[in-house]
Scaffold this motif. Sequence first.
Motif, mmCIF file in Angstrom:
data_model
loop_
_atom_site.group_PDB
_atom_site.id
_atom_site.type_symbol
_atom_site.label_atom_id
_atom_site.label_comp_id
_atom_site.label_asym_id
_atom_site.label_seq_id
_atom_site.Cartn_x
_atom_site.Cartn_y
_atom_site.Cartn_z
ATOM 1 N N ASN A 42 0.809 -1.222 0.000
ATOM 2 C CA ASN A 42 0.000 0.000 0.000
ATOM 3 C C ASN A 42 0.842 1.271 0.000
ATOM 4 O OD1 ASN A 42 -2.439 -1.517 0.191
ATOM 5 N ND2 ASN A 42 -2.078 -1.783 2.375
ATOM 6 N N ARG A 43 2.158 1.084 0.082
ATOM 7 C CA ARG A 43 3.082 2.220 0.118
ATOM 8 C C ARG A 43 2.707 3.212 1.222
ATOM 9 N NH1 ARG A 43 5.878 3.246 -5.377
ATOM 10 N NH2 ARG A 43 5.588 1.251 -6.405
ATOM 11 N N ARG A 44 2.438 2.684 2.375
ATOM 12 C CA ARG A 44 2.062 3.547 3.494
ATOM 13 C C ARG A 44 2.826 3.156 4.748
ATOM 14 N NH1 ARG A 44 -3.811 1.768 6.034
ATOM 15 N NH2 ARG A 44 -3.325 -0.415 6.378
ATOM 16 N N THR A 45 3.004 4.137 5.619
ATOM 17 C CA THR A 45 3.618 3.914 6.922
ATOM 18 C C THR A 45 2.542 4.054 7.992
ATOM 19 O OG1 THR A 45 5.765 4.755 6.194
ATOM 20 C CG2 THR A 45 5.343 4.731 8.562
ATOM 21 N N VAL A 46 2.419 3.062 8.824
ATOM 22 C CA VAL A 46 1.389 3.047 9.862
ATOM 23 C C VAL A 46 2.030 3.320 11.214
ATOM 24 C CG1 VAL A 46 -0.388 1.679 11.020
ATOM 25 C CG2 VAL A 46 0.006 1.396 8.552
ATOM 26 N N VAL A 47 1.459 4.266 11.954
ATOM 27 C CA VAL A 47 1.897 4.567 13.317
ATOM 28 C C VAL A 47 0.728 4.216 14.235
ATOM 29 C CG1 VAL A 47 2.800 6.320 14.897
ATOM 30 C CG2 VAL A 47 3.358 6.432 12.456
ATOM 31 N N ASN A 48 0.831 3.078 14.886
ATOM 32 C CA ASN A 48 -0.266 2.573 15.711
ATOM 33 C C ASN A 48 0.018 2.866 17.186
ATOM 34 O OD1 ASN A 48 -2.325 1.241 16.967
ATOM 35 N ND2 ASN A 48 -2.073 -0.674 15.838
ATOM 36 N N CYS A 49 -0.678 3.865 17.724
ATOM 37 C CA CYS A 49 -0.539 4.231 19.138
ATOM 38 C C CYS A 49 -1.878 4.075 19.841
ATOM 39 C CB CYS A 49 -0.033 5.667 19.264
ATOM 40 S SG CYS A 49 1.552 5.984 18.471
ATOM 41 N N THR A 50 -2.624 3.070 19.477
ATOM 42 C CA THR A 50 -3.945 2.846 20.051
ATOM 43 C C THR A 50 -3.849 2.462 21.522
ATOM 44 O OG1 THR A 50 -4.794 2.103 17.904
ATOM 45 C CG2 THR A 50 -6.056 1.484 19.861
ATOM 46 N N GLY A 51 -4.571 3.204 22.359
ATOM 47 C CA GLY A 51 -4.684 2.857 23.769
ATOM 48 C C GLY A 51 -3.380 2.799 24.546
ATOM 49 N N VAL A 52 -2.453 3.706 24.257
ATOM 50 C CA VAL A 52 -1.165 3.692 24.977
ATOM 51 C C VAL A 52 -1.086 4.787 26.038
ATOM 52 C CG1 VAL A 52 0.044 2.643 23.035
ATOM 53 C CG2 VAL A 52 -0.032 5.141 23.227
ATOM 54 N N GLY A 53 -2.207 5.492 26.283
ATOM 55 C CA GLY A 53 -2.230 6.492 27.346
ATOM 56 C C GLY A 53 -1.757 7.878 26.949
#
Length: 271
Positions: A42-53
């Motif tokens: 998908n040529r994308r960078t994902v930054v997953n900070c779900t539920g980290v406060g």
Amino acid sequence: MGKVKSDICQQNNLLCPSDHCTLDPTLHKCPKKCHCFYQPKNRRTVVNCTGVGLTLLLQYVPEGENLTLLFEGNNIESFEQREYFNRSYTISLSNNQIHTISSNAIESIGNNAILDLSGNKMYELPRDFQSFNLCITKLGKIQISCDCDDECWNNNCSALGNLWCIVYIPLRTVYFKEKCSKVYPYLKYDVFISFDDNDTEIRIWVIKTLASYLQDFGYRIFIPCRNEKFGDVREEALIDTINICKKYMIILCDKYHTEQTVWTTAEWKYI
């Protein structure tokens, strides 16, 4: 020949367990507690900070374009401008504690970016939202209250206001409550509701739920499929009615503005 996934990831010092490449926190500015990875397909960078406060928006994220920012389920209270917004394709801030949005934050987001602000505690929106692409924005269910002194939406309360209340069905709903006490003797209706009345679900919701809600507060509602008179020249009657309505509420759906929906297209034109 183009580079295969493993070549791309090895060149950029990335670890690739499957269909994505994990970003090294030290080399690629991945924030603590977050999971950052690149998806070559998908040529994308994902930054997953779900539920980290998180209580504030991050000051930095990995470099690159086409970012997907997943900041759901935190305790962020303010939506402020960040440099990386203009490099982002998806910005998800649902289920936080956001109650204020800065104007420059909206200005920094690209026109085609998907923005999710549902599940927050917003009671006002900056004026810049009027020029933002609301068709790909999730606001959730919020209630906006303003009066004649609120310049956020109303430039001149002594004239016919130009506030558009955009309502998304079923998850993107915005109620507008007008508290202005001034009298407009030439305006017969408080609000004109424009929607695709061929959509049974929306039509039933507008007539039985939305209209009843507004009428309970004393607002005079004009709904085309309910209030139009038989025998009138429809386009002429439409223009006349729009001219005697104080505000307009537009309910967007997939078929609101198409060749098949002639009259909603006309309503959009004249409103």
